[in-house]
Design an enzyme around this catalytic site. Structure first.
Site, short mmCIF file in Angstrom:
data_model
loop_
_atom_site.label_atom_id
_atom_site.label_comp_id
_atom_site.label_asym_id
_atom_site.label_seq_id
_atom_site.Cartn_x
_atom_site.Cartn_y
_atom_site.Cartn_z
N ARG A 85 0.80 -1.23 0.00
CA ARG A 85 0.00 0.00 0.00
C ARG A 85 0.84 1.28 0.00
O ARG A 85 0.58 2.20 -0.78
CB ARG A 85 -0.92 0.06 1.23
CG ARG A 85 -2.21 -0.66 1.09
CD ARG A 85 -2.59 -1.25 2.41
NE ARG A 85 -1.64 -2.30 2.71
CZ ARG A 85 -1.82 -3.57 2.34
NH1 ARG A 85 -2.90 -3.92 1.74
NH2 ARG A 85 -0.90 -4.50 2.58
N THR A 86 1.80 1.36 0.91
CA THR A 86 2.54 2.62 1.04
C THR A 86 3.31 2.91 -0.25
O THR A 86 3.28 4.03 -0.78
CB THR A 86 3.48 2.57 2.26
OG1 THR A 86 2.74 2.10 3.38
CG2 THR A 86 4.07 3.93 2.56
N LYS A 114 27.28 -4.34 -4.45
CA LYS A 114 28.74 -4.27 -4.65
C LYS A 114 29.44 -3.65 -3.45
O LYS A 114 30.62 -3.35 -3.50
CB LYS A 114 29.04 -3.44 -5.91
CG LYS A 114 28.56 -4.10 -7.19
CD LYS A 114 28.84 -3.25 -8.41
CE LYS A 114 27.66 -2.38 -8.76
NZ LYS A 114 27.83 -1.58 -9.96
N ARG A 135 11.30 3.67 2.98
CA ARG A 135 10.92 2.78 4.08
C ARG A 135 12.13 1.92 4.40
O ARG A 135 12.79 1.41 3.49
CB ARG A 135 9.75 1.88 3.68
CG ARG A 135 9.50 0.77 4.68
CD ARG A 135 8.28 -0.05 4.36
NE ARG A 135 7.06 0.67 4.66
CZ ARG A 135 5.86 0.09 4.72
NH1 ARG A 135 5.73 -1.21 4.50
NH2 ARG A 135 4.78 0.78 5.01
N HIS A 168 5.31 5.82 11.36
CA HIS A 168 4.71 5.67 10.03
C HIS A 168 3.78 6.89 9.85
O HIS A 168 2.56 6.77 9.84
CB HIS A 168 3.92 4.36 9.97
CG HIS A 168 3.62 3.88 8.58
ND1 HIS A 168 3.79 4.66 7.45
CD2 HIS A 168 3.14 2.68 8.13
CE1 HIS A 168 3.43 3.96 6.39
NE2 HIS A 168 3.03 2.77 6.76
N1 CP Z 1 -0.28 -0.04 5.83
C1 CP Z 1 0.89 -0.28 5.24
O1 CP Z 1 1.91 0.32 5.57
O2 CP Z 1 0.86 -1.26 4.28
P1 CP Z 1 2.10 -1.75 3.44
O3 CP Z 1 3.05 -2.42 4.40
O4 CP Z 1 1.54 -2.71 2.42
O5 CP Z 1 2.74 -0.55 2.81
#
Ligand code: CP
Length: 351
Positions: A85-86, A114, A135, A168
């Site tokens: 999703r993110t 490398k 992320r 998050h």
């Molecule tokens: N809610 C969320 O962060 O989903 P993902 O891990 O799929 O990005």
């Protein structure tokens, strides 16, 4: 903003409130690192922008206009921890406002294979792109990269798409946007009772959303979790210091009929050190059509997703289930954040 401190460790040991100041430029957010950065005023501004974007995407000329807003900017998506999703909602949001994108999702296909450090890799991204969305499983890594770029490299905005167990912020933003839209004709976000259910210790979405929700007047929070996965002490201390009315329990049935919002979460067993999740009967922290029937008729059910078995698929058809809408809202609010950070949201009025 450049820091006068010599090392990142010195810088990171400062309070969140001090660090936050470094993530602003000319009075607006430059880096999006922490949910603490979003005041109610700023959230409402972003909700308004997201509403506009949502309306515009229903019309072909609206879609074309949106694409013109940031067609001069490029974004790099650097996701070294799995995401559906993110990643996809940021990608879609970038496309929506006209940004070209690049991506690294598997470091073994980049020069990290490398032996190049992540630090050097991010400096490369900042040379080619105007924004880095990232992320990473390490808590604080995004802040480290923002510090590094601000002090030694070409500084471009960084957005935190999830950092370890700690933050998050854009998930929290889309959660609050969904709550706002759900309750805008039902008295708003304030003065309501919210239950957070599941693995609350290791869920970064809960941590970030609770911080945003705690700013609203007279909210109450129920934390429903196995005792070993209850909310972290530091978060509980913050809520108590703000005089938020909180309750902790492991009995979902005891709160379900009283709350206005149930925020479900999955077991975060990717953070297990020695299989501790296997000791939990997670079915007690699950929704089925049976226990959903105990909820108020106008309550809502949220989940950051992905889910496993903590919400039965039969619940999806219940009008109180908002989690599919919630993930769609993620695109609009992230697009709003892009327009805000690049200071072009005011151009929406030209449409
Ligand atoms: N809610 C969320 O962060 O989903 P993902 O891990 O799929 O990005």
């Amino acid at each position: 903003m450049k820091s006068s401190l010599k090392t990142f460790e010195e810088y990171f040991s400062q309070s969140v409130e001090v660090r936050m100041q470094h993530y602003e430029k000319a009075g607006r957010l430059q880096h999006v690192m922490l949910s603490h950065q979003f005041s109610i005023k700023l959230m409402e501004e972003l909700f308004d922008i997201a509403d506009h974007i949502k309306g515009m995407t229903r019309k072909p000329n609206g879609i074309e206009f949106l694409k013109s807003l940031l067609s001069h900017k490029k974004a790099m998506l650097y996701f070294t921890q799995p995401s559906t999703r993110t990643f996809l909602s940021f990608l879609t949001a970038c496309q929506m406002v006209g940004m070209d994108t690049g991506e690294v999702r598997d470091p073994s296909l980049s020069s990290e294979y490398k032996g190049e450090s992540q630090e050097d890799g991010v400096r490369v991204f900042s040379s080619y792109f105007d924004l880095i969305i990232m992320r990473d499983p390490k808590p604080g890594f995004c802040e480290y990269m923002a510090y590094l770029l601000d002090n030694t490299g070409r500084s471009v905005p960084i957005m935190n798409g999830g950092s370890g167990k700690d933050q998050h912020p854009t998930q929290a933003l889309l959660d609050l946007y969904t709550i706002h839209r759900s309750f805008q004709h039902k008295g708003g976000i304030s003065k309501k009772r919210y239950a957070f259910v599941g693995d609350l210790l290791r869920g970064r979405a809960v941590r970030s959303s609770v911080m945003l929700l705690s700013q609203y007047k007279d909210v109450e929070m129920d934390f429903v979790a196995p005792s070993s996965f209850q909310i972290a002490e530091d978060l509980e201390d913050i809520l108590r210091s703000q005089n938020i009315k909180i309750r902790k329990t492991d009995d979902l049935g005891s709160v379900l009929s009283d709350v206005d919002c149930v925020y479900m979460t999955r077991l975060q067993d990717e953070y297990d050190l020695s299989g501790e999740s296997n000791l939990i009967d997670y079915s007690q922290f699950s929704l089925t059509t049976d226990n959903v029937n105990q909820m108020k008729s106008d309550a809502i059910i949220l989940h950051p997703l992905p889910r496993r078995h903590e919400i039965s698929t039969e619940v999806d058809a219940d009008p109180r289930a908002m989690y599919w809408r919630q993930l769609r809202n993620g695109v609009y609010i992230r697009a709003a954040l892009l327009l805000y950070v690049f200071n072009v949201a005011h151009r929406l009025k030209d449409y």
